[in-house]
Design an enzyme around this catalytic site. Structure first.
Site, PDB file in Angstrom:
ATOM      1  N   GLU A 126      34.435  32.837  33.705  1.00 34.83           N
ATOM      2  CA  GLU A 126      34.067  33.437  34.992  1.00 34.83           C
ATOM      3  C   GLU A 126      34.805  34.754  35.124  1.00 34.83           C
ATOM      4  O   GLU A 126      35.873  34.914  34.547  1.00 34.83           O
ATOM      5  CB  GLU A 126      34.541  32.548  36.155  1.00 34.83           C
ATOM      6  CG  GLU A 126      33.915  31.205  36.217  1.00 34.83           C
ATOM      7  CD  GLU A 126      34.705  30.271  37.136  1.00 34.83           C
ATOM      8  OE1 GLU A 126      35.581  30.735  37.890  1.00 34.83           O
ATOM      9  OE2 GLU A 126      34.429  29.064  37.072  1.00 34.83           O
ATOM     10  N   LYS A 128      37.375  37.207  36.757  1.00 35.19           N
ATOM     11  CA  LYS A 128      38.545  37.029  37.616  1.00 35.19           C
ATOM     12  C   LYS A 128      38.390  38.027  38.753  1.00 35.19           C
ATOM     13  O   LYS A 128      38.530  39.240  38.565  1.00 35.19           O
ATOM     14  CB  LYS A 128      39.830  37.286  36.842  1.00 35.19           C
ATOM     15  CG  LYS A 128      41.069  36.907  37.623  1.00 35.19           C
ATOM     16  CD  LYS A 128      42.281  36.848  36.725  1.00 35.19           C
ATOM     17  CE  LYS A 128      43.474  36.236  37.436  1.00 35.19           C
ATOM     18  NZ  LYS A 128      43.892  36.962  38.624  1.00 35.19           N
ATOM     19  N   ASP A 130      39.039  40.155  41.927  1.00 33.72           N
ATOM     20  CA  ASP A 130      40.248  40.751  42.480  1.00 33.72           C
ATOM     21  C   ASP A 130      40.207  40.632  43.998  1.00 33.72           C
ATOM     22  O   ASP A 130      39.878  41.571  44.700  1.00 33.72           O
ATOM     23  CB  ASP A 130      40.326  42.212  42.043  1.00 33.72           C
ATOM     24  CG  ASP A 130      41.730  42.758  42.184  1.00 33.72           C
ATOM     25  OD1 ASP A 130      42.674  41.941  42.256  1.00 33.72           O
ATOM     26  OD2 ASP A 130      41.896  43.977  42.240  1.00 33.72           O
ATOM     27  N   TYR A 235      33.409  33.971  47.169  1.00 33.64           N
ATOM     28  CA  TYR A 235      32.877  33.299  45.985  1.00 33.64           C
ATOM     29  C   TYR A 235      33.714  32.053  45.712  1.00 33.64           C
ATOM     30  O   TYR A 235      34.941  32.137  45.615  1.00 33.64           O
ATOM     31  CB  TYR A 235      32.942  34.209  44.759  1.00 33.64           C
ATOM     32  CG  TYR A 235      31.959  35.350  44.812  1.00 33.64           C
ATOM     33  CD1 TYR A 235      30.669  35.196  44.331  1.00 33.64           C
ATOM     34  CD2 TYR A 235      32.329  36.581  45.350  1.00 33.64           C
ATOM     35  CE1 TYR A 235      29.754  36.239  44.383  1.00 33.64           C
ATOM     36  CE2 TYR A 235      31.417  37.633  45.403  1.00 33.64           C
ATOM     37  CZ  TYR A 235      30.139  37.451  44.922  1.00 33.64           C
ATOM     38  OH  TYR A 235      29.243  38.475  44.969  1.00 33.64           O
ATOM     39  N   LYS A 301      37.949  28.435  31.387  1.00 35.66           N
ATOM     40  CA  LYS A 301      38.268  27.088  31.863  1.00 35.66           C
ATOM     41  C   LYS A 301      37.633  26.048  30.943  1.00 35.66           C
ATOM     42  O   LYS A 301      36.475  26.214  30.542  1.00 35.66           O
ATOM     43  CB  LYS A 301      37.720  26.884  33.279  1.00 35.66           C
ATOM     44  CG  LYS A 301      38.264  27.874  34.294  1.00 35.66           C
ATOM     45  CD  LYS A 301      37.623  27.698  35.665  1.00 35.66           C
ATOM     46  CE  LYS A 301      38.220  28.704  36.643  1.00 35.66           C
ATOM     47  NZ  LYS A 301      37.628  28.635  37.979  1.00 35.66           N
ATOM     48  N   LYS A 325      43.167  38.924  30.920  1.00 38.56           N
ATOM     49  CA  LYS A 325      43.147  40.122  31.771  1.00 38.56           C
ATOM     50  C   LYS A 325      42.516  41.317  31.054  1.00 38.56           C
ATOM     51  O   LYS A 325      42.584  41.432  29.834  1.00 38.56           O
ATOM     52  CB  LYS A 325      44.585  40.490  32.173  1.00 38.56           C
ATOM     53  CG  LYS A 325      45.305  39.413  32.963  1.00 38.56           C
ATOM     54  CD  LYS A 325      44.786  39.282  34.377  1.00 38.56           C
ATOM     55  CE  LYS A 325      45.222  40.415  35.255  1.00 38.56           C
ATOM     56  NZ  LYS A 325      46.488  40.183  35.957  1.00 38.56           N
ATOM     57  N   CYS A 419      43.048  84.562  38.897  1.00 37.57           N
ATOM     58  CA  CYS A 419      42.378  83.722  37.916  1.00 37.57           C
ATOM     59  C   CYS A 419      43.212  83.659  36.635  1.00 37.57           C
ATOM     60  O   CYS A 419      43.583  84.706  36.087  1.00 37.57           O
ATOM     61  CB  CYS A 419      40.988  84.287  37.592  1.00 37.57           C
ATOM     62  SG  CYS A 419      40.168  83.415  36.241  1.00 37.57           S
ATOM     63  N   CYS A 422      40.995  85.683  33.826  1.00 37.05           N
ATOM     64  CA  CYS A 422      40.637  87.110  33.878  1.00 37.05           C
ATOM     65  C   CYS A 422      41.493  87.893  34.866  1.00 37.05           C
ATOM     66  O   CYS A 422      41.275  89.092  35.050  1.00 37.05           O
ATOM     67  CB  CYS A 422      39.153  87.268  34.219  1.00 37.05           C
ATOM     68  SG  CYS A 422      38.772  86.838  35.932  1.00 37.05           S
ATOM     69  N   CYS A 437      37.165  81.878  41.340  1.00 37.50           N
ATOM     70  CA  CYS A 437      37.264  83.206  40.745  1.00 37.50           C
ATOM     71  C   CYS A 437      35.913  83.865  40.973  1.00 37.50           C
ATOM     72  O   CYS A 437      34.906  83.414  40.448  1.00 37.50           O
ATOM     73  CB  CYS A 437      37.563  83.092  39.256  1.00 37.50           C
ATOM     74  SG  CYS A 437      37.336  84.650  38.387  1.00 37.50           S
ATOM     75  N   CYS A 442      33.823  86.707  34.321  1.00 38.16           N
ATOM     76  CA  CYS A 442      35.022  85.991  33.873  1.00 38.16           C
ATOM     77  C   CYS A 442      34.686  85.198  32.605  1.00 38.16           C
ATOM     78  O   CYS A 442      33.757  84.389  32.597  1.00 38.16           O
ATOM     79  CB  CYS A 442      35.492  85.056  34.982  1.00 38.16           C
ATOM     80  SG  CYS A 442      36.785  83.911  34.479  1.00 38.16           S
TER      81      CYS A 442
HETATM   82  S1  IVH Z   1      40.727  29.396  39.048  1.00 37.33           S
HETATM   83  C1  IVH Z   1      43.757  26.206  38.755  1.00 37.33           C
HETATM   84  N1  IVH Z   1      38.859  31.228  38.935  1.00 37.33           N
HETATM   85  O1  IVH Z   1      43.382  34.285  40.169  1.00 37.33           O
HETATM   86  C2  IVH Z   1      42.802  27.322  38.703  1.00 37.33           C
HETATM   87  N2  IVH Z   1      40.949  31.812  39.885  1.00 37.33           N
HETATM   88  O2  IVH Z   1      45.953  34.408  38.799  1.00 37.33           O
HETATM   89  C3  IVH Z   1      43.150  28.347  39.666  1.00 37.33           C
HETATM   90  N3  IVH Z   1      41.082  34.093  40.695  1.00 37.33           N
HETATM   91  O3  IVH Z   1      45.132  32.263  42.391  1.00 37.33           O
HETATM   92  C4  IVH Z   1      42.255  29.435  39.893  1.00 37.33           C
HETATM   93  N4  IVH Z   1      39.035  34.674  40.156  1.00 37.33           N
HETATM   94  O4  IVH Z   1      43.159  33.569  43.293  1.00 37.33           O
HETATM   95  C5  IVH Z   1      40.123  30.940  39.300  1.00 37.33           C
HETATM   96  N5  IVH Z   1      37.124  32.768  38.784  1.00 37.33           N
HETATM   97  C6  IVH Z   1      38.366  32.462  39.153  1.00 37.33           C
HETATM   98  C7  IVH Z   1      39.198  33.400  39.782  1.00 37.33           C
HETATM   99  C8  IVH Z   1      40.495  33.039  40.121  1.00 37.33           C
HETATM  100  C9  IVH Z   1      40.164  35.063  40.702  1.00 37.33           C
HETATM  101  C10 IVH Z   1      42.446  34.205  41.199  1.00 37.33           C
HETATM  102  C11 IVH Z   1      42.899  33.034  42.037  1.00 37.33           C
HETATM  103  C12 IVH Z   1      44.172  32.575  41.440  1.00 37.33           C
HETATM  104  C13 IVH Z   1      44.582  33.738  40.632  1.00 37.33           C
HETATM  105  C14 IVH Z   1      45.479  33.323  39.493  1.00 37.33           C
END
Ligand code: IVH
Length: 703
Positions: A126, A128, A130, A235, A301, A325, A419, A422, A437, A442
């Site tokens: 999935e 991650k 932000d 989400y 996961k 990351k 400039c 020139c 300029c 130029c």
């Molecule tokens: S799973 C035990 N899935 O990342 C599993 N976390 O660095 C825990 N986060 O605290 C989280 N996207 O806030 C999971 N697709 C995602 C995520 C996600 C963002 C965040 C979450 C967690 C942090 C950990």
């Protein structure tokens, strides 16, 4: 269409009111789900508003009906004194981080070793997101509590604020007895983040550093009315007790969450074995810049919940998941010097010369400083330690200095008054942020104009990139744009790095470029405010360059899409004798302007005779971009739905225009269908100019 009477008529009995209220709640929550989760509304805004108004009226007469799952609760209650905390039994864990492939390979080995399994493990990947992690507690399907992650065990109660987020279900779509704790991220989409920061800039308020901070700042408000004004989204990516939902895998859990009414992360895939995980990461990394939301990596996961259980958790993070990351897009380095570069329009841009630093996989040595005001606003000084940022393919920028690292030896940045190329005195027009300029002769401006003319936005001459142009100018082979078409290829072949073959290749490329459309020529000339799209627009309205050169400002402004600034710039350009001479020279040195396909070639105009209306929010196209594409393919765009209209393109939150289209029996397209229409040529082949969808559908991983 659904009936929705109002309570304004005869008074209702208490039982009848309760029944009607229940029905209204059911309908409104359903339409919230269609609109905010599925992006696929079934009714118009007006119809929705009528339902909502009826609900509020009814709750005014019968206040006891306004329960926790009533949509009226989304409006946000009164501000609170302070934030209450909540304790949770199943802590919200964090994730271990990985930054490179070997760490993921090792994670996979660790998992298989722990489980004593030889074969490939099935993973779910999935994005991650932000954002800010939250937990939503549902009792018998009704949202009763929303809390931040906090330290995992203790979070903040933000229930009232959570209720204002429209994509969070107040009541789950399927019955679910007992307690369910849904976990996920509250995020602020990138576009909204930028808009919010612009508003804050205008109001003199401090800016949010990133979408995550903006989401956190918006959610952790004592006054839910403020939260409601921020377009937050949610989400779901897990639950506290997956087994209780009767699913066997994480993938199934996500689908279940989706059926319960939650959004789940886009780009979610099932992968068999670590190699597929690594490939998915590369794909996500490529997509990253095109996504409407900020993601900072990929979460891997173990899919099987039984295996997850066996793996268990360490102190703060589960053994069955890891965050892979993305390379950092921000870093600190030292500001060594500032150069001032002169662009093709004479604009002088300060460029930071940096101690080289690795940023998102690329060594960065220079970054833009935009203009003098920005330097002052950020209080940058030579020798400062600075935070630099690289967002996607855009030029790196200096975000801010790190004043804590100052030694006292930093020196002020002095903006030049002449400039740098020139020595002509610089000029800063009133109301503009940019120094220019004004010397048309130029050499820096000339060089940049030639580079632009040959580049992607211009004639796109293969073999005449920036470096080659610089070399040819330095060697004295060319000194202005028409020289390109008078190039001495024998002399060129003698230059270092060139030879007979590459000179002949360039000769062919230039020969090909000699036949161009009016639009291309206009874009290549680099007239201020005339980019590719405006150039196309002009091409659609003028048969020849002479016609365009004779056009008045009024005539230009009469074209839809051409404003006063552009019109003035175009006429000023062609009024300048030097520019008229340039056009003359180009034509005498062999340039031919081909009749434009947009005007003449009916075969290239698949949308000819079609009239489009756009309504609602488009995700994949800018509204102007979409209109432009239609016009370029020979179609027309109208602003209201009438009998002439052949297609209505409905984005999110489409309202009365959509209803009108349905009423008139006009073909309604969603964005995907619209995109297909654009990209499908007569022969059925996709056109190479087809924009790509920003987000892959959830189902991509299912095979
Ligand atoms: S799973 C035990 N899935 O990342 C599993 N976390 O660095 C825990 N986060 O605290 C989280 N996207 O806030 C999971 N697709 C995602 C995520 C996600 C963002 C965040 C979450 C967690 C942090 C950990």
């Amino acid at each position: 269409m659904r009936h929705h009477g109002t309570s304004a008529g005869k008074p209702l009995s208490a039982p009848a009111a309760a029944a009607r209220h229940a029905e209204l709640v059911r309908q409104i929550l359903h339409h919230d789900y269609r609109y905010y989760v599925l992006d696929d509304p079934e009714i118009s805004d007006a119809e929705y508003d009528a339902l909502f108004r009826e609900l509020l009226d009814l709750e005014k007469l019968f206040p006891h009906l306004a329960g926790p799952d009533s949509p009226s609760q989304r409006i946000g209650g009164a501000p609170r004194e302070g934030m209450a905390t909540v304790q949770r039994e199943v802590p919200m864990l964090s994730l271990e981080n990985a930054f490179a492939e070997p760490e993921i390979v090792e994670f996979d080995q660790r998992v298989r070793r722990f489980l004593q399994l030889q074969g490939p493990i099935t993973y779910v990947v999935e994005p991650k997101l932000d954002g800010l992690a939250v937990e939503l507690v549902y009792q018998d399907g009704v949202l009763t509590l929303g809390a931040t992650r906090g330290d995992g065990v203790t979070g903040e109660d933000v229930t009232a604020n959570i209720r204002t987020i429209p994509s969070i279900p107040l009541r789950l779509s399927e019955p679910l007895a007992g307690e369910a704790r849904i976990r996920g991220e509250v995020i602020l989409p990138l576009a909204d983040f930028h808009r919010l920061n612009q508003q804050r800039l205008a109001a003199g308020e401090p800016l949010f550093a990133n979408p995550r901070n903006a989401a956190a700042g918006s959610l952790r408000q004592l006054d839910p009315k403020i939260t409601r004004q921020r377009p937050l989204d949610f989400y779901a990516h897990g639950v506290a007790d997956p087994a209780a939902l009767g699913v066997a895998s994480h993938y199934d859990l996500l689908q279940r969450l989706h059926r319960l009414g939650c959004k789940i992360p886009p780009f979610t895939l099932r992968c068999s074995g670590v190699d597929e995980v690594l490939a998915a990461y590369q794909r996500l990394l490529e997509q990253r810049q095109r996504l409407p939301i900020e993601i900072d990596g990929m979460v891997v996961k173990v899919d099987d919940l039984g295996l997850q259980d066996r793996l268990g958790a360490k102190a703060r993070s589960p053994r069955w998941a890891i965050a892979y990351k993305f390379p950092a897009t921000q870093a600190t380095t030292r500001l060594i010097d500032v150069h001032f570069s002169v662009g093709r329009t004479g604009a002088v841009t300060p460029v930071a010369i940096l101690e080289p630093v690795l940023l998102a996989g690329v060594t960065v040595r220079r970054a833009t400083l935009h203009n003098e005001d920005e330097i002052r606003r950020k209080d940058l000084r030579l020798g400062d330690t600075v935070l630099v940022q690289r967002a996607g393919d855009v030029i790196p920028e200096v975000v801010k200095p790190v004043p804590e690292r100052r030694t006292g030896n930093e020196r002020p940045i002095v903006f030049p008054d002449r400039c740098p190329e020139c020595r002509h005195p610089l000029h800063r027009p009133a109301g503009e942020k940019v120094h220019r300029c004004p010397n048309a002769a130029c050499p820096a401006q000339r060089l940049q104009s030639i580079i632009h003319f040959c580049g992607k936005a211009g004639f796109d001459i293969e073999g005449l990139g920036k470096k080659a142009v610089e070399q040819l100018v330095a060697a004295g082979l060319i000194s202005d744009i028409p020289d390109i078409f008078r190039l001495d290829f024998q002399r060129l072949a003698q230059l270092p790095g060139w030879g007979e073959k590459s000179a002949a290749n360039l000769q062919r490329a230039i020969e090909r470029a000699k036949t161009a459309t009016l639009g291309r020529l206009l874009a290549a000339l680099g007239i201020r405010f005339v980019g590719e799209v405006t150039a196309q627009l002009l091409e659609q309205h003028f048969a020849t360059i002479d016609e365009l050169m004779a056009a008045t400002e009024e005539q230009l402004q009469a074209i839809e899409g051409i404003g006063p600034q552009t019109a003035a710039s175009v006429t000023a350009f062609f009024a300048d004798p030097l520019n008229r001479q340039l056009i003359d020279d180009l034509l005498t040195s062999g340039l031919r302007i081909a009749p434009s396909s947009a005007r003449v070639n009916a075969g290239e105009r698949p949308l000819a005779g079609k009239v489009f209306v756009f309504t609602g929010r488009l995700e994949r196209f800018g509204r102007d971009e979409a209109k432009e594409l239609v016009k370029r393919l020979g179609g027309a765009v109208a602003s209201t739905v009438g009998k002439r209209v052949t297609h209505v393109v409905a984005g999110a939150k489409a309202g009365s225009k959509l209803a009108k289209a349905r009423q008139l029996g006009i073909e309604v397209l969603d964005e995907e269908a619209f995109q297909r229409l654009l990209t499908q040529r007569e022969d059925g082949a996709p056109s190479p100019a087809a924009p790509r969808p920003a987000v892959l559908p959830f189902s991509e991983g299912e095979t």
